[in-house]
Design a protein around this motif. Structure first.
Motif, PDB file in Angstrom:
ATOM      1  N   ALA A   1       0.816  -1.209   0.000  1.00 15.37           N
ATOM      2  CA  ALA A   1       0.000   0.000   0.000  1.00 15.37           C
ATOM      3  C   ALA A   1       0.859   1.272   0.000  1.00 15.37           C
ATOM      4  O   ALA A   1       0.543   2.239  -0.674  1.00 15.37           O
ATOM      5  CB  ALA A   1      -0.936  -0.005   1.208  1.00 15.37           C
TER       6      ALA A   1
ATOM      7  N   LYS B   1     -10.956   5.747  10.227  1.00 13.11           N
ATOM      8  CA  LYS B   1     -12.230   5.528  10.933  1.00 13.11           C
ATOM      9  C   LYS B   1     -11.970   4.996  12.342  1.00 13.11           C
ATOM     10  O   LYS B   1     -12.658   5.360  13.292  1.00 13.11           O
ATOM     11  CB  LYS B   1     -13.116   4.574  10.143  1.00 13.11           C
TER      12      LYS B   1
ATOM     13  N   GLN C   1      -3.402  -1.937   6.940  1.00 13.06           N
ATOM     14  CA  GLN C   1      -4.338  -3.053   7.114  1.00 13.06           C
ATOM     15  C   GLN C   1      -3.988  -3.902   8.331  1.00 13.06           C
ATOM     16  O   GLN C   1      -4.865  -4.534   8.926  1.00 13.06           O
ATOM     17  CB  GLN C   1      -4.431  -3.929   5.857  1.00 13.06           C
TER      18      GLN C   1
ATOM     19  N   ALA D   1      -7.545   9.694   2.086  1.00 13.30           N
ATOM     20  CA  ALA D   1      -7.274   8.274   2.322  1.00 13.30           C
ATOM     21  C   ALA D   1      -8.235   7.428   1.506  1.00 13.30           C
ATOM     22  O   ALA D   1      -7.870   6.372   0.980  1.00 13.30           O
ATOM     23  CB  ALA D   1      -7.413   7.960   3.808  1.00 13.30           C
ATOM     24  N   ALA D   2      -9.487   7.907   1.390  1.00 13.08           N
ATOM     25  CA  ALA D   2     -10.485   7.174   0.613  1.00 13.08           C
ATOM     26  C   ALA D   2     -10.089   7.115  -0.861  1.00 13.08           C
ATOM     27  O   ALA D   2     -10.406   6.164  -1.571  1.00 13.08           O
ATOM     28  CB  ALA D   2     -11.849   7.819   0.777  1.00 13.08           C
ATOM     29  N   ASN D   3      -9.351   8.137  -1.324  1.00 14.55           N
ATOM     30  CA  ASN D   3      -8.849   8.122  -2.713  1.00 14.55           C
ATOM     31  C   ASN D   3      -7.664   7.202  -2.891  1.00 14.55           C
ATOM     32  O   ASN D   3      -7.221   6.967  -4.005  1.00 14.55           O
ATOM     33  CB  ASN D   3      -8.339   9.515  -3.127  1.00 14.55           C
ATOM     34  N   GLY D   4      -7.066   6.792  -1.778  1.00 12.99           N
ATOM     35  CA  GLY D   4      -5.846   5.991  -1.866  1.00 12.99           C
ATOM     36  C   GLY D   4      -4.621   6.823  -2.175  1.00 12.99           C
ATOM     37  O   GLY D   4      -3.651   6.323  -2.729  1.00 12.99           O
TER      38      GLY D   4
ATOM     39  N   SER E   1      -4.900   4.217   5.998  1.00 12.06           N
ATOM     40  CA  SER E   1      -5.902   3.716   5.078  1.00 12.06           C
ATOM     41  C   SER E   1      -7.214   4.278   5.585  1.00 12.06           C
ATOM     42  O   SER E   1      -7.288   4.800   6.692  1.00 12.06           O
ATOM     43  CB  SER E   1      -5.930   2.189   5.056  1.00 12.06           C
ATOM     44  N   GLU E   2      -8.229   4.170   4.770  1.00  9.58           N
ATOM     45  CA  GLU E   2      -9.534   4.716   5.147  1.00  9.58           C
ATOM     46  C   GLU E   2     -10.008   4.092   6.457  1.00  9.58           C
ATOM     47  O   GLU E   2     -10.497   4.783   7.350  1.00  9.58           O
ATOM     48  CB  GLU E   2     -10.504   4.392   4.017  1.00  9.58           C
ATOM     49  N   ASP E   3      -9.859   2.765   6.564  1.00  5.65           N
ATOM     50  CA  ASP E   3     -10.319   2.080   7.770  1.00  5.65           C
ATOM     51  C   ASP E   3      -9.531   2.527   9.005  1.00  5.65           C
ATOM     52  O   ASP E   3     -10.081   2.611  10.099  1.00  5.65           O
ATOM     53  CB  ASP E   3     -10.196   0.554   7.605  1.00  5.65           C
TER      54      ASP E   3
ATOM     55  N   SER F   1       1.418   6.360  -7.267  1.00  8.60           N
ATOM     56  CA  SER F   1       0.334   7.280  -7.625  1.00  8.60           C
ATOM     57  C   SER F   1       0.834   8.720  -7.679  1.00  8.60           C
ATOM     58  O   SER F   1       0.478   9.472  -8.586  1.00  8.60           O
ATOM     59  CB  SER F   1      -0.810   7.214  -6.606  1.00  8.60           C
TER      60      SER F   1
END
Lengths: 320, 344
Positions: free
Chosen positions: A50, A254, A225, A315-318, A249-251, A57
């Motif tokens: 990741a 959260k 992760q 983060a949701a976009n990566g 990461s998105e998770d 990116s």
């Protein structure tokens, strides 16, 4: 009627201007003959990792923004990384961005590239060697700096006994992170080797460790992760341990909002890729050496409950 | 007219003990008991309910695959794509739900269909080309690994599935694949029950059905099997679809237990399945083995994996310990089997 005409005129003028800026305004740049630059980005990241995915990116985004070609490749084995560098030089690329997890392993190839007149910028790791090898600058911050920052933050949070979860055996960067955490945290930091390709086993192993030693008060994970796996392990084992992690990461965000992860350290890999290509682009079009012979820090940034909301959408976009 | 009682070796009475010792899984059973006793005696947590919860959990997903791989190995074939399949199926569900908003159960079924299709392709390629399955499935393995990485990245811009737990009806699927029951103070995950069910089903098929006979015969003597009318093609393709289907089941279990799956999930695990099957008594040449043995092999793997952590050993040595333990288990297997064959 008149109004429409005026608007039309303005629009037409705007279109013309836009067209101009796309074609005729290159006279300001040093190199008008050649506009299609190609840069090779050669890292030691494992495919699907990741962190390195975000470096890629960032580099590709910069390529799109400047209208240049970016070729990303990676191999964790220094011998194969050297071959990739040699290949890029043979391809006559206009610049190389390279990460040096094992500088000695790729020294010959990097020096060869510099000798062949290819500008090189190092990123992420290899800060001590970039000057010797003749690279323009180094962008990133060492795993050590990030690890030490994590250690300090954990010390402030009162951590005494931590495990540092390594998800990939033989990865130099991961070992460095854990070592640096131990340097500044004080107390006891023990490495725990897990199999990163089996999240179920990762969770089970962390659970076992927490059961085996109930005095463990902190779990440090080295990838987004795995922090999620650690959170469920903490819950399963009924332990009171805090979870802190490298990378986002998105998770993870959260979980930070929910309070199940204390903080995440973001080394801003996207920045490393983006600035690496940017540095080469500046060299190509304007002869600039950014950094003035000094390394440039890309981070680290800390994500805690206070600023998690702002980072969530990236983060949701990566990209973070 | 007194018939001389000629004792035919085929109808000779063998003692129950000898019968037991002739089972392919006996070596794995002995090894599992030895390993359990060792860790139970040397560590404080290993044999408690919370401790057992961790090694059962670790063994369960490996165990489901090991049982399916054992069936295939008894049938005389390998499937190297089995590991990558666990990641592939999870990623399919993750991408379809988080990115395209497909109903979660529909996505789960699409994923199953894709897995069975890959299994079918594996089987047909092996049977039609006559190439060793080792080569064919090695190819499929790399293709899947590439799709897992490039496909996921192209579709969702990331290499790991995020935000799975906020997908509608996630909880209904989690109940089936990822929930945990508290039994005696230890959490027992759904994957453990699935593992038991798969083991029982596979054992019943092997020992009590015509299909089971076909599996043994195509693995042992393919030509002879064909001559006596065993549907070799159907049996082998079915076996490849079975490992792929098991890959799907494990993919679901991983996805709903951990709420995430990455593009590298399962890569490299295929050899662990084969090792567990071999420890459980499967021969590399086919025609011999057992589903219970493979399940025990996975249990050994899970126990060693967590036992090392409970013992507080430096678990950088984990792989080395595992290798030694597994070699030991296989040697013990051989020894017990040889002794049993000569014992009368």
């Amino acid at each position: 009627m008149k109004k429409i005409k005026i608007v039309g005129a303005i629009l037409a003028a705007g279109t013309l201007l836009a067209a101009c800026s796309g074609t005729g305004s290159d006279s300001g740049t040093a190199d008008t003959a050649k506009k299609d630059y190609t840069y090779a980005v050669i890292t030691h990241g494992a495919p699907g990792d990741a962190f390195w995915d975000r470096v890629k990116s960032g580099a590709e985004q910069a390529g799109d923004d400047y209208g240049v070609k970016v070729e990303y490749s990676s191999d964790a084995d220094p011998a194969k990384q050297s071959q990739l560098i040699d290949g890029a030089v043979a391809d006559k690329v206009d610049g190389i961005v390279v990460s040096m997890a094992n500088p000695d392993g790729i020294e010959a190839s990097v020096k060869k590239a510099v000798a062949a007149g290819v500008p090189v910028i190092t990123i992420n790791s290899g800060v001590d060697k970039f000057k010797d090898f003749g690279a323009i600058t180094h962008i990133g911050q060492t795993e050590t700096i990030a690890g030490q920052a994590v250690g300090e933050k954990l010390k402030a949070a009162g951590s005494k006994n931590a495990i540092c979860v390594i998800q990939e055996a033989g990865n130099v960067g991961l070992e460095e992170r854990c070592k640096a955490v131990a340097e500044t945290m004080g107390g006891k930091v023990e490495n725990l080797q897990v199999d990163g390709t089996d999240d179920n086993a990762v969770s089970a192993t962390i659970t076992s460790k927490l059961q085996a030693d109930t005095s463990i008060d902190t779990v440090v994970t080295l990838g987004g992760q795995y922090a999620i796996d650690a959170v469920s392990a903490v819950k399963d084992s009924g332990s009171k341990a805090k979870v802190a992690t490298f990378d986002l990461s998105e998770d993870v965000i959260k979980d930070i909002q929910a309070g199940t992860i204390l903080f995440a350290v973001d080394q801003q890999p996207y920045v490393q890729g983006f600035l690496g290509v940017t540095g080469l682009y500046l060299k190509s079009i304007n002869g600039n050496d950014i950094g003035g012979g000094q390394p440039i820090n890309s981070g680290p940034a800390f994500i805690t409950k206070e600023n998690a909301d702002a980072v969530l959408k990236y983060a949701a976009n990566g990209t973070r | 007219m007194t018939t001389a009682t000629v004792t035919d070796e085929r109808i000779a009475r063998t003692s129950t003990v000898t019968k037991l010792l002739k089972r392919p899984e006996i070596g794995a059973l002995v090894a599992a008991i030895v390993i359990f006793v060792f860790f139970a005696a040397t560590t404080s947590v290993f044999a408690t309910a919370p401790g057992a919860s961790t090694w059962l959990r670790g063994a369960s997903t490996i165990g489901i695959m090991a049982v399916a791989v054992a069936l295939l190995m008894i049938g005389g074939e390998f499937d190297l794509s089995a590991g990558a399949m666990t990641g592939f199926t999870g990623l399919v569900v993750g991408v379809l739900t988080t990115e395209y908003g497909l109903n979660i159960w529909a996505a789960i079924l699409v994923s199953l269909a894709l897995a069975l299709l890959v299994g079918f392709i594996n089987g047909v390629l092996v049977m039609k080309t006559g190439l060793p399955s080792f080569i064919v499935t090695l190819g499929t393995f790399f293709v899947l690994q590439g799709i897992d990485l490039a496909g996921t990245k192209a579709l969702i811009g990331q290499v790991a599935i995020q935000g799975m737990s906020s997908v509608p009806y996630y909880d209904s699927a989690k109940k089936v694949f990822g929930s945990a029951a508290d039994i005696g103070g230890g959490l027992v995950y759904a994957s453990v029950f699935w593992w038991l069910a798969v083991t029982v089903l596979a054992t019943w098929i092997l020992l009590r059905t015509r299909t089971g006979n076909w599996i043994f015969s195509v693995g042992g003597q393919q030509t002879a099997a064909r001559q006596i009318g065993v549907p070799v093609f159907k049996t082998k393709v079915g076996l490849f679809m079975t490992t792929a289907g098991a890959g799907w089941l494990v993919g679901m279990l991983l996805l709903f237990t951990t709420s995430t799956v990455q593009s590298n999930t399962g890569v490299g695990q295929e050899f662990i399945y084969i090792i567990c099957a071999v420890v459980g008594g499967c021969l590399m040449t086919g025609g011999y083995g057992s589903a219970i043995g493979a399940a025990l092999g996975a249990l050994i793997y899970g126990m060693v994996n967590q036992g090392i952590v409970y013992s507080g050993w430096d678990n950088n040595w984990l792989k080395a310990f595992l290798g030694v333990m597994l070699l030991g288990a296989v040697l013990l297997n051989e020894w017990v089997r040889k002794r049993a064959e000569t014992a009368r």
